[in-house]
Write an enzyme that holds these catalytic residues in place. Structure first.
Site, mmCIF file in Angstrom:
data_model
loop_
_atom_site.group_PDB
_atom_site.id
_atom_site.type_symbol
_atom_site.label_atom_id
_atom_site.label_comp_id
_atom_site.label_asym_id
_atom_site.label_seq_id
_atom_site.Cartn_x
_atom_site.Cartn_y
_atom_site.Cartn_z
ATOM 1 N N GLU A 1 0.829 -1.209 0.000
ATOM 2 C CA GLU A 1 0.000 0.000 0.000
ATOM 3 C C GLU A 1 0.864 1.260 0.000
ATOM 4 O O GLU A 1 0.589 2.211 -0.738
ATOM 5 C CB GLU A 1 -0.951 -0.012 1.200
ATOM 6 C CG GLU A 1 -2.090 -1.011 1.048
ATOM 7 C CD GLU A 1 -3.007 -1.043 2.255
ATOM 8 O OE1 GLU A 1 -2.699 -0.354 3.262
ATOM 9 O OE2 GLU A 1 -4.033 -1.752 2.212
ATOM 10 N N HIS A 6 -10.300 1.374 -0.412
ATOM 11 C CA HIS A 6 -10.827 0.487 0.621
ATOM 12 C C HIS A 6 -12.344 0.322 0.519
ATOM 13 O O HIS A 6 -12.948 -0.373 1.357
ATOM 14 C CB HIS A 6 -10.460 1.017 2.015
ATOM 15 C CG HIS A 6 -9.016 0.847 2.363
ATOM 16 N ND1 HIS A 6 -8.033 1.683 1.877
ATOM 17 C CD2 HIS A 6 -8.368 -0.074 3.132
ATOM 18 C CE1 HIS A 6 -6.852 1.296 2.340
ATOM 19 N NE2 HIS A 6 -7.031 0.246 3.098
#
Length: 302
Positions: free
Chosen positions: A164, A198
């Site tokens: 990430e 997300h």
């Protein structure tokens, strides 16, 4: 360094969006693209996802290097350290200790309570200070041990944070800077991609967990909020230090500890972590500590 004139600000926005979509979409390629049967075990499921995350990170790096141009020339000339420095992977002024301790200040209360294992309010500053160190050591030791057997530990403390931060900080920030965006705009934009990436948890909350859409929306909205807020902090660390390791250690530490209990921090007399965090935020991330010129498009290795 001046912005690269070979691509526009709009192209940079689209490129970052493509990286975010690529990172999330790649997680579903085993079943949607390759038509693989469902994973038989939870370990197999996450190993597939780990592989997809690494592939997405490599592809995002390729897109970043292709847009910037210079890193490809560096690789052709055999200058791998300079190319990696574009992504914030530098050998000089390793930015580990100060960002880690700065982030730990947000969790001063829980760390002290973990070490002392009591709800009594202590006014002895020496005990509080020792409790902080012991709590930090205890949490770190327990989670390092869990890495040997726990697939969720690998997801939360290794693969997740590394991939990430690689995609949403190391690959996106240089592209936006070289397109002419200011540091403030970059710090505000990157976390939005991070938060939006997300939102796939909405569907994973509704269907595998069989929850209704309202609960799934609340859970996903909360997840979007705190990932975006953390993204601002991570982008700030990256922009101030020029090091990928700075947001990486913060990311891992926050995953270990969970959300900071801000309310408790304000009420507890021994927990001054939040105030210390605010006071030390700029000094602990001063670019001079890391040999970095803020806002430069293509940092080079020294």
């Amino acid at each position: 360094m001046a912005a690269n004139p070979s691509f526009s600000s709009g192209t940079a926005i689209l490129a970052c969006a493509a990286m975010a979509v690529l990172y999330v979409g790649m997680l579903y390629t085993p079943s949607l693209l390759f038509r693989l049967p469902p994973a038989r075990t939870i370990n197999e499921h996450y190993i597939r996802r780990f592989t997809c995350s690494v592939v997405a990170s490599v592809l995002a790096s390729g897109l970043c290097f292709w847009l910037l141009g210079s890193p490809i020339d560096m690789l052709r000339n055999g200058d791998l350290p300079a190319a990696l420095a574009v992504l914030g992977i530098r050998r000089d002024h390793v930015a580990t200790l100060y960002p880690l301790l700065l982030t730990a200040l947000l969790y001063l209360g829980p760390l002290v309570m973990t070490a002392l294992n009591t709800d009594e309010r202590l006014e002895d500053e020496a005990k509080v200070e020792m409790g902080f160190i012991q709590g930090l050591f205890t949490r770190t030791r327990d989670n390092v041990i869990s890495l040997t057997t726990d697939i969720f530990a690998w997801r939360n403390y290794i693969v997740g944070p590394l991939t990430e931060e690689w995609v949403f900080r190391a690959c996106m920030v240089p592209v936006l800077l070289c397109a002419g965006y200011s540091q403030l705009k970059v710090m505000l934009l990157c976390p939005l991609y991070f938060g939006l990436a997300h939102l796939n948890h909405y569907w994973e909350t509704v269907y595998p967990e069989n929850r209704n859409h309202k609960i799934a929306a609340l859970i996903t909205g909360f997840r979007f909020a705190y990932t975006t807020i953390f993204g601002w902090y991570a982008a700030f660390l990256y922009l101030r230090t020029g090091h990928l390791v700075a947001p990486l250690v913060a990311h891992i530490f926050c995953n270990v500890m969970g959300l900071p209990a801000v309310g408790d921090a304000l009420e507890s007399p021994y927990n001054k972590g939040l105030g210390s965090f605010i006071c030390l935020l700029n000094p602990a991330t001063s670019p001079a500590l890391y040999g970095y010129m803020p806002g430069q498009c293509l940092p080079t290795a020294s």
